[in-house]
Scaffold this active site. Structure first.
Site: not given
Length: 587
Positions: A287-288, A292, A334
């Site tokens: 997780v570290a 996140e 254009d």
């Protein structure tokens, strides 16, 4: 939409009477019963919208992409590792980010939906011999529609009656200049649908004149419908940022997993922790190593870019589209009205004896005519006066002065013809006074086949021995081919091969610089000349447009917007290359 319509067989090559027969209708239009029968068979005249993703699926898609899935997994791992606060925080980041992305894209989608209403709601149609107003969606092939200035056209149709009918086809071609339409059969084979002068199309509008047309195609079978189909069936490709995030997510996943396994083995083999503790510790390390904050940071930066774009009146439907704009390497733009001011301006006048330069830009009659650096006036130069007067008289455009101080001049009619009026004013010839002095008695409208237009005028004083004269303007090559004489220093001389080559060389030189060139010529129509019809109603192109006297060339351009040069300068890409492609040379 219903069944596919059977394509009419080359209706542009048929006469109006043959068109009625081919489409099983008449000048009195369809009956209500027949119209209802055709609608039941072919469906309504509607542009189908793409099937939109439901709001629920659109919301869920923001929680199921690769990076979001990694965060869901990271939160779950945090819970298993005994870190519920971290797990809740990671999941909340995911939820907030997904909801924010969905709201931004939903709001942009609502704004762009408002831009889709380009077809008119009602149409004037002839049914049961009577003109009536119906819903545009109720038009069917074979309906006879009535056209008037300002009307929006609701279906593709074949013109069967035209009175100075001009149509703005910019929704199809990007060119805002009105296109003159005719009811005559067109037998040329090298014309596109938009170039065919007796066809009109859904989504365009009548800029001038009146007419009637028979509907040939409706709904998704129209040219407008084909464009809608193409835009609605484009596959969404991931943006460069999405591809990079996916690669990064995979790399992070592999790295975090490897680190987790590595720490688990180190803890189990060297620290001698029990299996459960080592496993929980390794999950925490996984997780570290997961960033996140990466996803919300990217989303927030894209959202801020969307807000900046909206302040510049640019709608961005997808957040990732902003990043795609940043990785653009080729800009296809254009020209008319986008890079240019959409204000045709005469900047040179050319006669066999002289070349004149005109100052001033746009439709405001501000500027002067210069010869060798000094200002000149048409009152002192017969060839110059005849050139600008002939161009202004052989025109149907009108200049409207500003309604308020500091405003801009506007145009009714063809911008190309309008700039001829401005050139005449700069030379000292007032078009309205010239029209009163030389009133028009006949007009032979412009046709793409002839590439020219002619007007016949009554003169108070003779010109080359005649009090009636025809002015002709059009493509230089076509005009020179019809000329027997040329004005040189005020005197008509016989057109020689050398003079013709000189005129065409001048035309080619201007054209190579991206300028548009019109030639002006005239023909005296003396009373009693056996080659001139006695009645004005008998004046036809074949009878009038021959034995002409060449006067000169009017050279024009649509000037670029002042800010274009700076905008192109800002469009610079790596290594200093600017890949801006346009058909106009910026000067």
């Amino acid at each position: 939409m219903g069944k596919t319509q059977a394509a009419p067989v080359a209706v542009e090559r048929l006469t109006p009477d043959m068109v009625f027969s081919a489409l099983d209708t008449s000048a009195a239009g369809l009956t209500q019963a027949e119209a209802a029968s055709r609608q039941a068979r072919l469906g309504k005249n509607l542009i189908r919208s793409e099937r939109k993703k439901s709001p629920v699926l659109a919301l869920l898609s923001n929680f199921t992409h690769l990076m979001a899935c990694l965060l869901w997994a990271a939160g779950a791992i945090a819970f298993v590792a005994g870190l519920p606060e971290l797990g809740v925080a990671v999941w909340l980041v995911n939820v907030i980010n997904g909801c924010f992305s969905f709201w931004q894209e939903h709001r942009a989608g609502k704004a762009t939906d408002a831009l889709k209403k380009m077809l008119p709601s009602y149409a004037s149609v002839i049914r049961d011999g009577q003109e009536q107003r119906i819903l545009a969606e109720d038009l069917v092939p074979g309906d006879v529609i009535a056209l008037a200035e300002g009307d929006k056209i609701s279906a593709d149709a074949r013109v069967v009656r035209a009175s100075d009918l001009q149509v703005n086809q910019s929704t199809l071609t990007g060119e805002s200049n009105p296109v003159r339409k005719t009811a005559d059969a067109v037998l040329e084979d090298d014309l596109t649908q938009a170039e065919t002068p007796n066809l009109i199309f859904a989504g365009t509008s009548v800029s001038e004149g009146t007419g009637r047309a028979v509907v040939t195609r409706i709904g998704m079978d129209t040219e407008f419908g084909k464009i809608a189909h193409l835009t609605q069936n484009m596959e969404e490709a991931p943006s460069p940022l999405q591809l990079q995030l996916n690669r990064t997510t995979k790399q992070i996943t592999v790295f975090a997993a490897c680190m987790g396994v590595g720490f688990f083995l180190l803890d189990a083999l060297f620290v001698k922790s029990d299996f459960a503790a080592a496993f929980i510790f390794s999950l925490g390390m996984v997780v570290a190593f997961i960033p996140e904050g990466l996803l919300p940071t990217v989303t927030l930066s894209l959202a801020m870019a969307v807000q900046r774009m909206s302040k510049r009146n640019a709608l961005v439907k997808k957040l990732n589209s902003v990043e795609t704009l940043g990785s653009t390497s080729v800009i296809c733009t254009d020209k008319t009205g986008t890079l240019t001011q959409n204000e045709m301006t005469v900047n040179h006048l050319w006669t066999v004896g002289h070349e004149y330069e005109l100052t001033g830009v746009g439709y405001a009659p501000e500027g002067e005519v210069r010869l060798d650096g000094r200002a000149v006036d048409a009152s002192c130069d017969d060839d110059l006066r005849l050139l600008v007067a002939g161009g202004a008289l052989c025109s149907n455009a009108r200049l409207l002065p500003p309604e308020e101080e500091g405003g801009r001049y506007t145009v009714l009619g063809d911008p190309t013809e309008a700039c001829l009026l401005v050139a005449a004013q700069k030379a000292g010839v007032e078009p309205s006074e010239q029209e009163r002095a030389w009133p028009r008695v006949r007009e032979l409208p412009f046709e793409s086949r002839r590439k020219r237009m002619t007007t016949v005028h009554q003169l108070p004083e003779p010109l080359d021995g005649a009090k009636r004269v025809a002015f002709v303007k059009g493509a230089p090559g076509e005009i020179v081919r019809l000329c027997a004489r040329v004005r040189v220093d005020g005197d008509p001389r016989a057109m020689t091969e050398e003079l013709a080559e000189k005129i065409m060389a001048a035309n080619d030189a201007y054209a190579s610089d991206g300028l548009r060139v019109l030639a002006v010529a005239y023909r005296p129509l003396p009373v009693g000349d056996p080659s001139v019809p006695r009645s004005v109603s008998d004046y036809t192109p074949d009878a009038i447009e021959r034995d002409l006297t060449f006067v000169g060339l009017e050279v024009m351009q649509d000037p670029p917007r002042p800010e274009v040069a700076e905008a192109v300068e800002q469009c610079r890409f790596p290594r200093g290359k600017c890949h801006c492609r346009s058909s106009m040379s910026l000067r």
